[in-house]
Design a protein around this motif. Sequence first.
Motif, PDB file in Angstrom:
ATOM      1  N   UNK A 567     -15.000  12.982   3.020  1.00 56.01           N
ATOM      2  CA  UNK A 567     -14.444  11.998   2.103  1.00 56.01           C
ATOM      3  C   UNK A 567     -13.141  11.455   2.695  1.00 56.01           C
ATOM      4  N   UNK A 568     -12.466  10.612   1.944  1.00 56.15           N
ATOM      5  CA  UNK A 568     -11.246   9.971   2.411  1.00 56.15           C
ATOM      6  C   UNK A 568     -10.138  11.011   2.571  1.00 56.15           C
ATOM      7  N   UNK A 569      -9.477  10.982   3.739  1.00 56.20           N
ATOM      8  CA  UNK A 569      -8.420  11.951   4.034  1.00 56.20           C
ATOM      9  C   UNK A 569      -7.034  11.434   3.691  1.00 56.20           C
ATOM     10  N   UNK A 570      -6.806  10.146   3.840  1.00 49.26           N
ATOM     11  CA  UNK A 570      -5.481   9.582   3.604  1.00 49.26           C
ATOM     12  C   UNK A 570      -5.576   8.125   3.213  1.00 49.26           C
ATOM     13  N   UNK A 571      -4.444   7.572   2.787  1.00 53.17           N
ATOM     14  CA  UNK A 571      -4.377   6.201   2.282  1.00 53.17           C
ATOM     15  C   UNK A 571      -3.318   5.442   3.070  1.00 53.17           C
ATOM     16  N   UNK A 572      -3.644   4.192   3.410  1.00 51.90           N
ATOM     17  CA  UNK A 572      -2.686   3.279   4.005  1.00 51.90           C
ATOM     18  C   UNK A 572      -2.520   2.104   3.042  1.00 51.90           C
ATOM     19  N   UNK A 573      -1.340   1.971   2.467  1.00 49.89           N
ATOM     20  CA  UNK A 573      -1.067   0.911   1.492  1.00 49.89           C
ATOM     21  C   UNK A 573      -0.508  -0.306   2.209  1.00 49.89           C
ATOM     22  N   UNK A 574      -1.131  -1.463   2.021  1.00 55.63           N
ATOM     23  CA  UNK A 574      -0.674  -2.690   2.654  1.00 55.63           C
ATOM     24  C   UNK A 574       0.027  -3.593   1.648  1.00 55.63           C
ATOM     25  N   UNK A 575       0.748  -4.588   2.191  1.00 54.97           N
ATOM     26  CA  UNK A 575       1.431  -5.617   1.379  1.00 54.97           C
ATOM     27  C   UNK A 575       2.412  -4.994   0.388  1.00 54.97           C
ATOM     28  N   UNK A 576       3.049  -3.929   0.819  1.00 51.61           N
ATOM     29  CA  UNK A 576       3.976  -3.225  -0.063  1.00 51.61           C
ATOM     30  C   UNK A 576       5.269  -4.011  -0.272  1.00 51.61           C
ATOM     31  N   UNK A 577       5.528  -4.968   0.589  1.00 52.86           N
ATOM     32  CA  UNK A 577       6.745  -5.766   0.463  1.00 52.86           C
ATOM     33  C   UNK A 577       6.592  -6.916  -0.525  1.00 52.86           C
ATOM     34  N   UNK A 578       5.419  -7.078  -1.126  1.00 53.86           N
ATOM     35  CA  UNK A 578       5.171  -8.206  -2.027  1.00 53.86           C
ATOM     36  C   UNK A 578       5.137  -7.811  -3.498  1.00 53.86           C
ATOM     37  N   UNK A 579       5.395  -6.541  -3.817  1.00 57.64           N
ATOM     38  CA  UNK A 579       5.138  -6.086  -5.191  1.00 57.64           C
ATOM     39  C   UNK A 579       6.405  -5.805  -5.981  1.00 57.64           C
ATOM     40  N   UNK A 580       7.573  -5.923  -5.356  1.00 57.42           N
ATOM     41  CA  UNK A 580       8.833  -5.664  -6.051  1.00 57.42           C
ATOM     42  C   UNK A 580       8.828  -4.222  -6.585  1.00 57.42           C
ATOM     43  N   UNK A 581       8.871  -4.052  -7.922  1.00 60.07           N
ATOM     44  CA  UNK A 581       8.888  -2.699  -8.492  1.00 60.07           C
ATOM     45  C   UNK A 581       7.533  -2.285  -9.046  1.00 60.07           C
ATOM     46  N   UNK A 582       6.473  -3.063  -8.790  1.00 60.76           N
ATOM     47  CA  UNK A 582       5.130  -2.729  -9.270  1.00 60.76           C
ATOM     48  C   UNK A 582       4.457  -1.788  -8.280  1.00 60.76           C
ATOM     49  N   UNK A 583       4.947  -0.560  -8.233  1.00 62.69           N
ATOM     50  CA  UNK A 583       4.500   0.411  -7.228  1.00 62.69           C
ATOM     51  C   UNK A 583       3.456   1.373  -7.786  1.00 62.69           C
ATOM     52  N   UNK A 584       2.898   1.052  -8.940  1.00 64.73           N
ATOM     53  CA  UNK A 584       1.999   1.993  -9.602  1.00 64.73           C
ATOM     54  C   UNK A 584       0.683   2.217  -8.892  1.00 64.73           C
ATOM     55  N   UNK A 585       0.264   1.272  -8.025  1.00 62.47           N
ATOM     56  CA  UNK A 585      -1.010   1.458  -7.329  1.00 62.47           C
ATOM     57  C   UNK A 585      -0.991   2.708  -6.452  1.00 62.47           C
ATOM     58  N   UNK A 586       0.163   3.017  -5.864  1.00 69.37           N
ATOM     59  CA  UNK A 586       0.262   4.229  -5.038  1.00 69.37           C
ATOM     60  C   UNK A 586      -0.031   5.470  -5.867  1.00 69.37           C
TER      61      UNK A 586
END
Length: 623
Positions: A567-586
Motif C-alpha cells: 500500500x501507500x508508504x508516504x505522501x507528497x503534498x503539492x501546491x502547498x504555497x497556494x493554500x494560505x492557512x487551509x492546511x487541513x488536507x495534510x
Amino acid sequence: MLEQLLIFTRGGLILWTCKEIGNALRGSPIDTLIRSCLLEERSGAASYNYDAPGASYTLKWTFHNELGLVFVAVYQRILHLLYVDDLLAMVKREFSEIYDPKRTSYSDFDDIFQQLKKEAEARAEEMKKSKQVGKPVNNNLVKKQGQVMKGSMDGSNKKNSGGDSENGGGDGENLKGHLLENGNFNKNHVINRELPRMVNSNGKENGSSNVGAFDVNKLQKIRGKGGKKTDATVNKGSKVEPKKKVVKKNRVWDDSPIEPKLDFTDPVSENGEENIAIVAADQGESMMDKEEIMSSESESEEEDIGKNGKVETKNKGWFSSMFQSIAGKSNLEKADLKPALKALKDRLMTKNVAEEIAEKLCESVAASLEGKKLASFTRISSTVQAAMEEALVRILTPRRSIDILRDVHAAQEQGKPYVAVFVGVNGVGKSTNLAKVAYWLQQHKIKVMMAACDTFRSGAVEQLRTHARRLQIPIFEKGYEKDPAIVAKEAIQEASRNGSDVVLVDTAGRMQDNEPLMRALSKLIYVNSPDLILFVGEALVGNDAVDQLSKFNQKLADLSPSPNPRLIDGILLTKFDTIDDKVGAALSMVYISGAPVMFVGCGQSYTDLKKLNVKSIVKTLLK
C-alpha cells in the motif's frame, strides 16, 4: 462467549484479565487496537473489528480518564453479544473503587467479575425476551386513523361528485391510497389531484377534453399582483420594432513582426549541439536541507491601532471569549464538552479538514476527557484545545521513521538500486515533484535515474525528458502504449548495469475509480516490488483527499495478486504555497491512510521542496 476482558493502564501495564479463557486469542487484536485506534485518535468509535486467520473478533472498550485506565472486551464477531457494553460499564464502576496505583495484582476481582457477568447476561436475556414478545397493537389508534381516512374520503367524494358524474364514486376509491400515507394526511396528492380541473375564463370547469389545460388569465392575475407587466397584456395594435442585427466587424490583423521563440527548454548552440546548462549552480540548496524556524508564540496576538493612536494588543484566539471558566467542577461530562467540541469541529472544517475526520477527532478527544477532573478556575475550552493539540501532533508525527537517504545507502550496500514509485490522480504534479526529489538526491551525491513509465498521457515522456536534460540525469524510456510494469522492470535492470543508486518511476495520473489503470498500477508494484510508494496529492483538496487515498489503498489491496499487497508508504503534498492557512488536507490524508507526509512542494523551482513542520501545521489548524 466472551473471549477476553483486560484492564490496563494508559502506560501499557496490564492490571487484570479474566481467567476463564480456554483458548488463546489468534493474532494480536489488543496490540492492533492500541496501534490503530487508541494511538491514532480513533478511540471515539463504538467498536473495532479484527480479522485473523481462522477467527474474527469484535473489540469494545471504555476509559476511566481520571484514573488512566482502559477496559477492553474481546468476543467472536459472529456471536453479537448484547451484554458487553453493560458489562464494561459495571466492571469500570466496580474496579475503580478498589483500584490502587501502587497495586499490580487484583486476583480478588475474579469473583466480582463473575457476579457482574451473570447479572449482565441475565439482564440481556430479559431484554431479548421482551423484544420477542413485542408490544400489543393499539386498536384505538388504528380505529382513529380509519375514521380520519373515511372522513377525508367522504369530503373529497362530495367535492368531486358534481364534476365527475361518469366516474361516480370511483375517484374516491382511487384517491384513498394517496390521501393517507403511513397514517399521515398528504396535501401534495390532493393538490396534484385538483390541478387537472382548471377553470376557464367564464368561470366554468373545463371538461375532460381540456384536462391539463392552463388558464392564461389566471396567470396574468397572479403576475399582476407583483406589479410586473407581461407580454400577454401588450395591445394588439402596437407594433414591435424588429431588433437590429449586430454586424461583426472585420478583424484587422496587426502587421507587427513575429515574436521570437519563447520555449527555451532545448537551447541549441551554433554548431547544432545541445547546450545544457547546469541547474545546480543556479538553483542553490534545496529547502529539504534547511531547518524551518518556528515563529514565537506571541504570533497568536495581533496588534491593532486604537482610536487614540496607541498600539493595542488583541488576542485573536477563538476560544478566549467563547466560554466562561468553571470553578470547582468535579468531573467533565459530555454536556460540558459539547459546545467546545462543536466550535473546534467548525474551526477544523474551515481549515479544509474533511468533515468526517473532524467529527472523529472530536469524538476521540471527548472520549479521552470524559470523566476527567477539571481544576478550579480552569476553562473547559483550553482543556479541550490542549487535548486536541496533543492528538494532532500524535497523528501527524510518523509512526515509523522513513529516512530515504539512510535507505538508499542500505540498498547500496546490498548492491541494488533504491526504487521509488510516484502515484496519484491527474494533474497534481507528479513529474515536476519527481524532478524536485531528484534534484535533492543529487545534492547528496546520489546517482539518480528517471524511468518514464507514463506511457498513457501524450507528452508525458517529453516532459520528463526535459527535466532529465536540465538536471543532467539519465532517463529510461520506451515511448508510448507500452506496459508500464515491463518498462519499470527494464529501467531497474538498466540502473543496476550503469551503477545508478536510485530509480524514480513516473506513472500515469489516474482517478481512483478507473479500474483498468488501477489494475496496471497494481501490476507495476507487484512485478517490481519498489522500496517506496509515494502518493502525490494536492494540498488544495478537502473531502476529496479522503476518497482519493482510501480508494487508492483499497484498489491496490483488491487488485494485487499478492496475499500481502503493498500500500501507500508516504505522501507528497503539492501546491502547498497556494493554500494560505487551509492546511487541513495534510491532516485528512495522514489520518485516513496512516502514511506520513514526507515531502511538501511549495513552488515551481527545483529547490521548492521541504519537510512538513508538524508544530506549524498544528498551530495553524488551532489558531
